[in-house]
Design a protein around this motif. Structure first.
Motif, short mmCIF file in Angstrom:
data_model
loop_
_atom_site.label_atom_id
_atom_site.label_comp_id
_atom_site.label_asym_id
_atom_site.label_seq_id
_atom_site.Cartn_x
_atom_site.Cartn_y
_atom_site.Cartn_z
N PRO A 147 70.57 -23.89 -78.77
CA PRO A 147 69.75 -25.10 -78.70
C PRO A 147 69.46 -25.48 -77.25
CG PRO A 147 71.55 -25.39 -80.25
CD PRO A 147 71.82 -24.11 -79.53
N ALA A 148 68.22 -25.87 -76.98
CA ALA A 148 67.83 -26.26 -75.63
C ALA A 148 68.38 -27.64 -75.28
CB ALA A 148 66.31 -26.25 -75.49
N GLY A 149 68.69 -27.84 -74.03
CA GLY A 149 69.22 -29.11 -73.55
C GLY A 149 70.33 -28.84 -72.56
N TYR A 150 70.36 -29.64 -71.51
CA TYR A 150 71.30 -29.40 -70.42
C TYR A 150 72.73 -29.33 -70.95
CZ TYR A 150 73.05 -29.63 -65.68
OH TYR A 150 73.65 -29.32 -64.50
N LEU A 151 73.46 -28.28 -70.63
CA LEU A 151 73.38 -27.27 -69.60
C LEU A 151 72.54 -26.04 -69.97
CD1 LEU A 151 77.16 -27.31 -68.70
CD2 LEU A 151 75.38 -28.01 -67.14
N ASN A 152 72.03 -25.94 -71.18
CA ASN A 152 71.20 -24.80 -71.56
C ASN A 152 69.74 -25.19 -71.35
OD1 ASN A 152 70.60 -22.20 -72.58
ND2 ASN A 152 70.12 -23.09 -74.57
N GLY A 153 69.23 -24.90 -70.16
CA GLY A 153 67.91 -25.38 -69.82
C GLY A 153 67.94 -26.88 -69.59
N ARG A 154 66.77 -27.50 -69.75
CA ARG A 154 66.66 -28.93 -69.47
C ARG A 154 65.43 -29.47 -70.21
NH1 ARG A 154 65.61 -31.29 -63.37
NH2 ARG A 154 65.24 -33.47 -63.93
N GLN A 155 65.59 -30.55 -70.95
CA GLN A 155 64.49 -31.18 -71.65
C GLN A 155 64.11 -32.49 -70.97
OE1 GLN A 155 64.59 -30.15 -76.17
NE2 GLN A 155 66.61 -30.94 -75.69
#
Length: 202
Positions: free
Chosen positions: A154-162
């Motif tokens: 799932p996207a969202g900090y720490l995995n990428g940034r929305q």
């Protein structure tokens, strides 16, 4: 020439790969004055009416071949690296003033060697209650300083940034082991659901 920017938007919006460069509304939220006052947040968003020169690149997840990727950017002045960014606010939150220029001049390839001790010291000194072992583990997760993205997660900090991610709250929570107050700012309401996603300029 350094310091001279073209502000006319450049865009390509056909096919799977889309590109945009130009001035857009800045989605970042930050109670800057509250942060400077020792995290005495008031909820005043310094970036509420600010614009940013944005580069937006949209590509299909299939490009990554289901492998995590990491990104970082640099700013060069007369051929010298004076700024870099991977994970947001790393340099601001986790380094001391006299270390910031050296951090900006460095490379992610050297981060664990050069900055693990400094990140550990910052974590131990923030009063969050980390043990040295825990602080070392957290430093290992944050370094090297790359904005990582795994399209299988799932996207969202720490995995990428929305856009809706409160990066300031997230980084201060890491610094203090969850003991920092929230800056209490809602995401900007002008982001778009269509390319280039950033709101129109103010």
């Amino acid at each position: 020439m350094p310091g001279v920017f073209r502000t006319r938007a450049q865009a390509s919006t056909e096919g799977e790969y889309r590109f945009f460069a130009g001035i857009r509304s800045d989605p970042f939220v930050f109670d800057l004055e509250g942060f400077k006052a020792g995290m005495a947040f008031t909820g005043a968003d310094f970036f509420a009416d600010k614009n940013v020169f944005a580069i937006v690149l949209e590509v299909p997840n299939s490009l990554f071949l289901e492998q995590p990727v990491g990104y970082w950017t640099t700013v060069l002045l007369e051929g010298r690296q004076v700024e870099r960014m991977g994970r947001p606010l790393m340099n601001i939150v986790f380094t001391r003033d006299d270390d910031k220029n050296a951090y900006n001049a460095g490379s992610p390839a050297d981060d664990r060697r050069d900055h693990t001790g400094k990140i550990v010291a910052a974590l131990l000194g923030a009063g969050g209650g980390y043990t040295e072992h825990e602080a070392t583990e957290v430093a290992g997760q944050l370094l090297p300083d790359l904005l990582t993205y795994d399209c299988a997660e799932p996207a969202g900090y720490l995995n990428g940034r929305q856009f809706a991610d409160d990066i300031v709250d997230a980084q201060l929570a890491i610094l203090t082991k969850g003991n920092a107050p929230s800056q209490g700012i809602k995401p900007h309401g002008d982001t778009l659901t269509v390319f280039p996603y950033l709101g129109v300029p103010h």
